[in-house]
Design a protein around this motif. Structure first.
Motif, PDB file in Angstrom:
ATOM      1  N   LEU A  48      48.544  40.781  43.399  1.00  0.00           N
ATOM      2  CA  LEU A  48      47.132  40.626  43.063  1.00  0.00           C
ATOM      3  C   LEU A  48      46.239  41.340  44.074  1.00  0.00           C
ATOM      4  O   LEU A  48      45.234  41.956  43.700  1.00  0.00           O
ATOM      5  N   SER A  49      46.589  41.252  45.338  1.00  0.00           N
ATOM      6  CA  SER A  49      45.804  41.934  46.376  1.00  0.00           C
ATOM      7  C   SER A  49      45.800  43.435  46.158  1.00  0.00           C
ATOM      8  O   SER A  49      44.747  44.088  46.229  1.00  0.00           O
ATOM      9  N   ILE A  50      46.956  43.993  45.904  1.00  0.00           N
ATOM     10  CA  ILE A  50      47.058  45.440  45.683  1.00  0.00           C
ATOM     11  C   ILE A  50      46.271  45.844  44.442  1.00  0.00           C
ATOM     12  O   ILE A  50      45.518  46.827  44.458  1.00  0.00           O
ATOM     13  N   ALA A  51      46.396  45.076  43.363  1.00  0.00           N
ATOM     14  CA  ALA A  51      45.657  45.379  42.139  1.00  0.00           C
ATOM     15  C   ALA A  51      44.157  45.288  42.375  1.00  0.00           C
ATOM     16  O   ALA A  51      43.387  46.148  41.900  1.00  0.00           O
ATOM     17  N   LEU A  52      43.723  44.299  43.120  1.00  0.00           N
ATOM     18  CA  LEU A  52      42.301  44.130  43.401  1.00  0.00           C
ATOM     19  C   LEU A  52      41.766  45.251  44.287  1.00  0.00           C
ATOM     20  O   LEU A  52      40.641  45.721  44.092  1.00  0.00           O
ATOM     21  N   ILE A  53      42.562  45.707  45.232  1.00  0.00           N
ATOM     22  CA  ILE A  53      42.154  46.841  46.070  1.00  0.00           C
ATOM     23  C   ILE A  53      41.954  48.085  45.206  1.00  0.00           C
ATOM     24  O   ILE A  53      40.977  48.820  45.378  1.00  0.00           O
TER      25      ILE A  53
ATOM     26  N   ILE B 111      31.638  40.780  44.677  1.00  0.00           N
ATOM     27  CA  ILE B 111      32.444  39.688  44.124  1.00  0.00           C
ATOM     28  C   ILE B 111      33.923  40.023  44.248  1.00  0.00           C
ATOM     29  O   ILE B 111      34.738  39.168  44.624  1.00  0.00           O
ATOM     30  N   ALA B 112      34.291  41.260  43.960  1.00  0.00           N
ATOM     31  CA  ALA B 112      35.695  41.669  44.090  1.00  0.00           C
ATOM     32  C   ALA B 112      36.161  41.554  45.540  1.00  0.00           C
ATOM     33  O   ALA B 112      37.285  41.123  45.810  1.00  0.00           O
ATOM     34  N   LEU B 113      35.301  41.925  46.481  1.00  0.00           N
ATOM     35  CA  LEU B 113      35.652  41.773  47.904  1.00  0.00           C
ATOM     36  C   LEU B 113      35.836  40.309  48.277  1.00  0.00           C
ATOM     37  O   LEU B 113      36.731  39.962  49.053  1.00  0.00           O
ATOM     38  N   GLU B 114      34.998  39.441  47.722  1.00  0.00           N
ATOM     39  CA  GLU B 114      35.145  38.007  47.983  1.00  0.00           C
ATOM     40  C   GLU B 114      36.454  37.479  47.393  1.00  0.00           C
ATOM     41  O   GLU B 114      37.131  36.650  48.004  1.00  0.00           O
ATOM     42  N   LEU B 115      36.809  37.961  46.215  1.00  0.00           N
ATOM     43  CA  LEU B 115      38.095  37.554  45.622  1.00  0.00           C
ATOM     44  C   LEU B 115      39.259  38.022  46.498  1.00  0.00           C
ATOM     45  O   LEU B 115      40.230  37.281  46.693  1.00  0.00           O
ATOM     46  N   LEU B 116      39.144  39.234  47.020  1.00  0.00           N
ATOM     47  CA  LEU B 116      40.177  39.736  47.921  1.00  0.00           C
ATOM     48  C   LEU B 116      40.256  38.870  49.174  1.00  0.00           C
ATOM     49  O   LEU B 116      41.350  38.575  49.671  1.00  0.00           O
ATOM     50  N   GLU B 117      39.107  38.455  49.681  1.00  0.00           N
ATOM     51  CA  GLU B 117      39.085  37.556  50.841  1.00  0.00           C
ATOM     52  C   GLU B 117      39.754  36.218  50.517  1.00  0.00           C
ATOM     53  O   GLU B 117      40.474  35.663  51.344  1.00  0.00           O
TER      54      GLU B 117
ATOM     55  N   LEU C 188      47.035  33.997  51.665  1.00  0.00           N
ATOM     56  CA  LEU C 188      48.245  34.553  52.267  1.00  0.00           C
ATOM     57  C   LEU C 188      48.382  34.148  53.735  1.00  0.00           C
ATOM     58  O   LEU C 188      49.495  33.937  54.216  1.00  0.00           O
ATOM     59  N   ARG C 189      47.251  34.031  54.443  1.00  0.00           N
ATOM     60  CA  ARG C 189      47.292  33.648  55.857  1.00  0.00           C
ATOM     61  C   ARG C 189      47.671  32.182  56.047  1.00  0.00           C
ATOM     62  O   ARG C 189      48.498  31.851  56.885  1.00  0.00           O
ATOM     63  N   LYS C 190      47.006  31.308  55.288  1.00  0.00           N
ATOM     64  CA  LYS C 190      47.135  29.871  55.546  1.00  0.00           C
ATOM     65  C   LYS C 190      47.887  29.104  54.462  1.00  0.00           C
ATOM     66  O   LYS C 190      48.161  27.921  54.620  1.00  0.00           O
ATOM     67  N   HIS C 191      48.153  29.757  53.335  1.00  0.00           N
ATOM     68  CA  HIS C 191      48.845  29.146  52.202  1.00  0.00           C
ATOM     69  C   HIS C 191      48.116  27.918  51.671  1.00  0.00           C
ATOM     70  O   HIS C 191      48.733  26.952  51.239  1.00  0.00           O
ATOM     71  N   ILE C 192      46.783  27.981  51.739  1.00  0.00           N
ATOM     72  CA  ILE C 192      45.944  26.976  51.091  1.00  0.00           C
ATOM     73  C   ILE C 192      44.770  27.703  50.449  1.00  0.00           C
ATOM     74  O   ILE C 192      44.350  28.756  50.919  1.00  0.00           O
ATOM     75  N   VAL C 193      44.281  27.126  49.379  1.00  0.00           N
ATOM     76  CA  VAL C 193      43.094  27.680  48.739  1.00  0.00           C
ATOM     77  C   VAL C 193      41.897  27.128  49.495  1.00  0.00           C
ATOM     78  O   VAL C 193      41.733  25.924  49.614  1.00  0.00           O
ATOM     79  N   GLN C 194      41.076  28.018  50.038  1.00  0.00           N
ATOM     80  CA  GLN C 194      39.901  27.588  50.790  1.00  0.00           C
ATOM     81  C   GLN C 194      38.746  27.406  49.817  1.00  0.00           C
ATOM     82  O   GLN C 194      38.174  28.384  49.322  1.00  0.00           O
ATOM     83  N   VAL C 195      38.423  26.150  49.579  1.00  0.00           N
ATOM     84  CA  VAL C 195      37.421  25.802  48.581  1.00  0.00           C
ATOM     85  C   VAL C 195      36.064  26.409  48.922  1.00  0.00           C
ATOM     86  O   VAL C 195      35.336  26.858  48.035  1.00  0.00           O
ATOM     87  N   GLU C 196      35.741  26.470  50.198  1.00  0.00           N
ATOM     88  CA  GLU C 196      34.457  27.030  50.614  1.00  0.00           C
ATOM     89  C   GLU C 196      34.321  28.486  50.162  1.00  0.00           C
ATOM     90  O   GLU C 196      33.280  28.898  49.642  1.00  0.00           O
ATOM     91  N   LEU C 197      35.384  29.266  50.325  1.00  0.00           N
ATOM     92  CA  LEU C 197      35.356  30.665  49.884  1.00  0.00           C
ATOM     93  C   LEU C 197      35.226  30.776  48.374  1.00  0.00           C
ATOM     94  O   LEU C 197      34.520  31.650  47.866  1.00  0.00           O
ATOM     95  N   VAL C 198      35.896  29.898  47.660  1.00  0.00           N
ATOM     96  CA  VAL C 198      35.833  29.926  46.198  1.00  0.00           C
ATOM     97  C   VAL C 198      34.413  29.608  45.728  1.00  0.00           C
ATOM     98  O   VAL C 198      33.875  30.272  44.830  1.00  0.00           O
ATOM     99  N   VAL C 199      33.780  28.620  46.356  1.00  0.00           N
ATOM    100  CA  VAL C 199      32.412  28.255  45.981  1.00  0.00           C
ATOM    101  C   VAL C 199      31.441  29.387  46.307  1.00  0.00           C
ATOM    102  O   VAL C 199      30.544  29.692  45.520  1.00  0.00           O
ATOM    103  N   VAL C 200      31.617  30.038  47.454  1.00  0.00           N
ATOM    104  CA  VAL C 200      30.753  31.165  47.810  1.00  0.00           C
ATOM    105  C   VAL C 200      30.919  32.298  46.796  1.00  0.00           C
ATOM    106  O   VAL C 200      29.929  32.909  46.363  1.00  0.00           O
ATOM    107  N   THR C 201      32.145  32.568  46.384  1.00  0.00           N
ATOM    108  CA  THR C 201      32.389  33.604  45.388  1.00  0.00           C
ATOM    109  C   THR C 201      31.700  33.250  44.074  1.00  0.00           C
ATOM    110  O   THR C 201      31.074  34.106  43.439  1.00  0.00           O
ATOM    111  N   ALA C 202      31.799  31.988  43.679  1.00  0.00           N
ATOM    112  CA  ALA C 202      31.131  31.542  42.451  1.00  0.00           C
ATOM    113  C   ALA C 202      29.611  31.656  42.578  1.00  0.00           C
ATOM    114  O   ALA C 202      28.933  32.051  41.620  1.00  0.00           O
ATOM    115  N   LEU C 203      29.085  31.335  43.741  1.00  0.00           N
ATOM    116  CA  LEU C 203      27.633  31.472  43.964  1.00  0.00           C
ATOM    117  C   LEU C 203      27.197  32.932  43.836  1.00  0.00           C
ATOM    118  O   LEU C 203      26.145  33.223  43.242  1.00  0.00           O
TER     119      LEU C 203
END
Length: 151
Positions: A29-34, A77-83, A89-104
């Motif tokens: 997904l990361s490669i495709a998004l890049i 938005i695509a950069l936020e999705l990549l983030e 990949l770094r922490k193996h958890i979905v960071q809800v804060e990042l997801v909400v910022v992307t949605a905003l």
């Protein structure tokens, strides 16, 4: 053979397999998004070049600035999705804060490019409610993160 199959489906081994699959999918997904981001940037540069230097009248945007801002926000938005994927990949958890910022950002993009001739006022009101709900969610998440980081 049955013992190998049992060993493969033991919780620990099965979880390792799932973790491996998650990593592979995240990397693909990361490669495709890049690739998508680079294509979007190239398209934006081509559009800007054509609008500024080729299309009559020269030096003016043929498309409205709102449409151009929408293209910029698509890339953001695509950069936020990549983030989001990178953080996973770094922490193996979905960071809800990042997801909400992307949605905003996505809601803000919709509001910025909102065409009053195509949509009803109810559509704009629903975007406003979604924006308010996401803003409150973001505030609560930040508040909780700060509260727990101080302990």
């Amino acid at each position: 053979m049955i013992s190998k199959l049992r060993a493969m489906f033991k919780d620990e081994n099965f979880l390792k397999f799932i973790h491996w699959v998650e990593n592979i999918v995240s990397k693909v997904l990361s490669i495709a998004l890049i690739i998508v981001i680079f294509i979007a940037v190239v398209e934006l540069i081509i559009l800007l070049f054509k609008d500024l230097f080729i299309t009559e009248p020269v030096g003016f945007f043929g498309k409205t600035l709102i449409e151009i801002f929408g293209l910029f926000l698509n890339i953001l938005i695509a950069l936020e999705l990549l983030e989001n994927i990178t953080a996973y990949l770094r922490k193996h958890i979905v960071q809800v804060e990042l997801v909400v910022v992307t949605a905003l950002i996505a809601i803000a993009r919709k509001i910025i490019i909102f065409d009053t001739t195509k949509y009803e006022k109810e559509d704009l009101m629903s975007l406003a409610v979604a924006s308010l709900a996401l803003s409150i969610s973001y505030f609560l998440i930040r508040f909780m993160n700060q509260k727990y980081s101080q302990k």
